[in-house]
Scaffold this motif. Structure first.
Motif, mmCIF file in Angstrom:
data_model
loop_
_atom_site.group_PDB
_atom_site.id
_atom_site.type_symbol
_atom_site.label_atom_id
_atom_site.label_comp_id
_atom_site.label_asym_id
_atom_site.label_seq_id
_atom_site.Cartn_x
_atom_site.Cartn_y
_atom_site.Cartn_z
ATOM 1 N N LYS A 28 25.458 -15.605 74.618
ATOM 2 C CA LYS A 28 25.214 -15.731 76.108
ATOM 3 C C LYS A 28 24.138 -14.409 76.650
ATOM 4 O O LYS A 28 23.613 -14.643 77.400
ATOM 5 N N PHE A 95 28.204 -5.508 77.457
ATOM 6 C CA PHE A 95 28.454 -6.518 78.338
ATOM 7 C C PHE A 95 29.403 -7.687 77.529
ATOM 8 O O PHE A 95 30.239 -8.499 78.275
ATOM 9 N N ALA A 98 34.547 -7.893 77.318
ATOM 10 C CA ALA A 98 35.202 -8.041 78.642
ATOM 11 C C ALA A 98 33.975 -7.364 79.812
ATOM 12 O O ALA A 98 34.495 -7.049 80.960
ATOM 13 N N GLY A 99 32.996 -8.158 79.644
ATOM 14 C CA GLY A 99 31.917 -7.927 80.740
ATOM 15 C C GLY A 99 31.395 -6.576 80.943
ATOM 16 O O GLY A 99 30.957 -6.012 82.037
ATOM 17 N N SER A 101 33.394 -4.378 81.443
ATOM 18 C CA SER A 101 34.036 -3.624 82.638
ATOM 19 C C SER A 101 34.733 -2.390 82.371
ATOM 20 O O SER A 101 35.094 -2.055 81.183
ATOM 21 N N GLY A 131 30.554 -5.831 84.826
ATOM 22 C CA GLY A 131 31.275 -6.086 85.800
ATOM 23 C C GLY A 131 31.842 -5.237 86.828
ATOM 24 O O GLY A 131 32.528 -5.804 87.597
ATOM 25 N N GLY A 132 31.861 -3.870 86.329
ATOM 26 C CA GLY A 132 32.489 -3.070 87.299
ATOM 27 C C GLY A 132 33.757 -2.800 87.105
ATOM 28 O O GLY A 132 34.022 -2.918 85.845
ATOM 29 N N ALA A 133 34.680 -2.350 87.764
ATOM 30 C CA ALA A 133 35.907 -1.708 87.433
ATOM 31 C C ALA A 133 36.844 -2.725 86.989
ATOM 32 O O ALA A 133 36.860 -4.060 87.457
ATOM 33 N N ARG A 134 37.473 -2.701 85.793
ATOM 34 C CA ARG A 134 38.272 -3.740 85.147
ATOM 35 C C ARG A 134 39.321 -4.144 86.121
ATOM 36 O O ARG A 134 40.342 -3.198 86.291
ATOM 37 N N ILE A 135 39.332 -5.235 86.640
ATOM 38 C CA ILE A 135 40.559 -5.776 87.561
ATOM 39 C C ILE A 135 41.891 -5.317 87.145
ATOM 40 O O ILE A 135 42.666 -4.945 87.831
ATOM 41 N N GLN A 136 41.967 -5.916 85.756
ATOM 42 C CA GLN A 136 43.339 -5.886 85.228
ATOM 43 C C GLN A 136 43.839 -4.403 85.174
ATOM 44 O O GLN A 136 45.113 -4.278 85.180
ATOM 45 N N LEU A 142 39.671 2.905 88.908
ATOM 46 C CA LEU A 142 39.110 3.435 89.999
ATOM 47 C C LEU A 142 39.082 4.941 89.732
ATOM 48 O O LEU A 142 37.934 5.663 90.014
ATOM 49 N N TYR A 145 35.955 5.899 87.447
ATOM 50 C CA TYR A 145 34.665 6.016 88.200
ATOM 51 C C TYR A 145 34.767 7.321 89.001
ATOM 52 O O TYR A 145 33.756 8.183 88.930
ATOM 53 N N GLY A 172 31.512 -0.115 93.645
ATOM 54 C CA GLY A 172 31.229 1.343 93.634
ATOM 55 C C GLY A 172 30.604 1.971 92.327
ATOM 56 O O GLY A 172 30.207 2.914 92.557
#
Ligand code: HXC
Length: 514
Positions: A28, A95, A98-99, A101, A131-136, A142, A145, A172
């Motif tokens: 990908k 990437f 997990a993107g 992240s 993909g930025g901050a790992r949401i999980q 945060l 960062y 961010g």
């Protein structure tokens, strides 16, 4: 277990981790025209110079099914290597995992290599594709960062910090690159924005693609967030390598000295600047006519093009050039060009790179737009940056130097060490036409032939002020020189400035008009 088997086990573990996010994710990544994180690091650094650390780090997330997920290297590669023999510390977000992240351990790897770069006083290169901050991982991401931003600020002005945007850099996350010295972008690959197209559609009902919102062209031409634009990743790596040759490893060292080379004969300094002050020309040709091998490495080429900034060499040593560009808006200073030049001046000063300023401008750009965009506040940055700079500062007035522009462009009054002017220089409060219209208004309007009177008065004004000799008589410029003498004088001025000392009053820090 015998050592041989332990070695085999190590090799197997490594092999597995080097798969990154696996075949599907790598395919990908490739389909998007992107190299993988490891390929990028290898392509950028000297052959066989990369040493990777924290390969075996594992994430510690336990929510949202993360406990059973294996994320190789936690989505980021860190290590050290060399570029043309110069040591660098590097991280590259992967990437395919997990993107790319950013979770707690991912952030710890980055901050570890940042601490290492700062301790060893070597340049830091960060390749962003995430993909930025790992949401999980919630607040841990945060926090990660925050730790990065703090270190970016701590290291600012101590070691060079280079950001390479090779994928998404969203939310961010964009603030780490924004805190670094140079941001490199690649067409169709780099994407930087605070709020993405989805949010914009939901909140504002507007449709926009990622590319139009924050692609490489947007940041290289419109926002000024990017300093370099490339058509491909490989071209981008060549640009980074070139930059590394111009800058020192840290703020206590000098940039590498190269074998001096004369400028190329096709850049004939006597024939570049037209005598008519209204006629444009490309000031980069003047730079190439004095720089070693006519080599000029331009920074922020496509943004605020009415000022030109970048690196070159004089007699083998790196210098920073700042020059008004008469090809664009007659070379005026405005909000963006002031920002661009001020930041470059501060970079050069922080890293002991002497500044050569080439002046040819009609002043600051007039108009409601500029006033309301804050030309006072932004324009003041130039004055601050030049006044504050203690590196050798050499100014050459090529042609026009009017009004505030004369003062702002590294004038004697802001403590330029050497100010030279070419014989066609015009140093005045404003251009002859404007000046004559104001100070001789009465004579012109009351004359039988106002046009003839205006021409006469313009001529009178030009004879009196539009030359370098009034300023030379006051010592504001050191000497009037022939264009062909410029390089020789630059070499001399740099030679006599090598042990320059400036005494300043103690302060914690100044308060520049940010
Ligand atoms: C966890 C993420 C992730 C994230 C992507 N992934 N972003 N996982 N946290 N932030 C995962 C996906 O679930 C997917 O996993 C894999 O990475 C690849 O992502 P895709 O969506 O399939 O890729 P693509 O279609 O190329 O889209 C890329 C993307 C999109 C545009 C970046 O993933 C996206 O919009 N991500 C969220 C961006 C975001 O809003 N981030 C938070 C920003 S706020 P699988 O397992 O399916 O392969 C922020 C705050 C920082 O960063 C504040 C600091 C002060």
């Amino acid at each position: 277990m015998p050592l041989k088997r332990k070695i085999l086990e190590l090799q197997k573990r490594k092999e597995e981790i080097l798969q990154g996010g696996g075949e599907k994710a790598i395919a990908k990544q490739q389909a998007m025209g992107k190299l993988t994180a490891r390929e990028r690091v290898i392509a950028l650094l000297d052959e066989d110079s990369f040493n990777e650390y924290d390969l075996f780090v594992e994430h510690e997330a336990r929510d949202f099914g993360m406990e059973s997920k294996v994320l190789h290297g936690d989505g980021v590669i860190i290590g050290t290597g060399t570029i043309y023999g110069a040591p660098v510390a590097i991280f590259a977000q992967d990437f395919t995992v997990a993107g790319g992240s950013l979770g707690l351990m991912h952030a710890r790897k980055i901050t570890k290599i940042m601490d290492y770069a700062l301790k060893m006083r070597i340049p830091l290169i960060g390749i962003n594709d995430s993909g930025g901050a790992r949401i999980q991982e919630g607040v841990n991401s945060l926090a990660g960062y925050g730790e990065i931003f703090f270190r970016n600020t701590l290291a600012s002005g101590v070691i060079p910090q280079i950001s390479v945007i090779l994928g998404p850099c969203a939310g961010g996350a964009v603030y780490s690159p924004a805190l670094t010295d140079f941001v490199f972008t690649v067409d169709n690959i780099s994407k930087m924005f605070i709020t993405g197209p989805e949010v914009i559609k939901t909140v504002l009902g507007e449709e926009i693609s990622m590319e139009e919102l924050g692609g490489a062209r947007v940041h290289s031409e419109i926002t000024g967030n990017a300093h370099f634009f490339a058509e491909s990743e490989m071209e981008c790596f060549d640009q980074i390598k070139k930059l590394i040759t111009y800058i020192p490893w840290n703020n206590t060292r000098k940039a590498r000295k190269f074998e001096p080379k004369d400028p190329k004969p096709e850049f004939n300094i006597d024939e570049i600047v037209p005598g008519d002050p209204k006629q444009p020309y490309d000031v980069r040709d003047v730079i190439r006519s004095v720089a070693d091998d006519s080599d000029f490495f331009e920074v922020q080429e496509y943004w605020a093009a009415n000022i030109v900034v970048g690196f070159g060499r004089i007699n083998g040593d790196t210098v920073g050039f700042v020059a008004n560009q008469p090809l664009m808006l007659a070379g005026v200073l405005d909000v963006d060009s002031s920002d661009k030049a001020a930041r470059f001046i501060r970079y050069c000063n922080a890293f002991s790179i002497p500044l050569i300023t080439l002046v040819d401008l009609p002043g600051y750009l007039p108009g409601v737009d500029q006033e309301h965009a804050g030309v006072i506040r932004h324009g003041a940055k130039m004055l601050y940056a030049y006044s504050e700079a203690t590196v050798p500062k050499i100014t050459v007035i090529l042609r026009k130097a009017y009004g505030g522009g004369y003062i702002a462009m590294s004038s004697r009054h802001l403590r330029a060490d050497f100010v030279f002017a070419w014989p066609g220089a015009e140093i005045a409060v404003m251009g002859p036409e404007g000046a004559a219209n104001i100070i001789f208004r009465k004579e012109i309007t009351e004359a039988e032939d106002p046009d003839k009177m205006r021409r006469l008065k313009v001529k009178e004004y030009k004879e009196k002020f539009a030359n370098p000799y009034v300023a030379a008589a006051k010592g504001y410029i050191d000497t009037v020189i022939e264009p062909s003498e410029t390089r020789k004088l630059l070499i001399h001025a740099l030679d006599v400035s090598v042990s320059k000392v400036v005494d300043k009053p103690w302060k914690k820090h100044g308060i520049p008009p940010f």
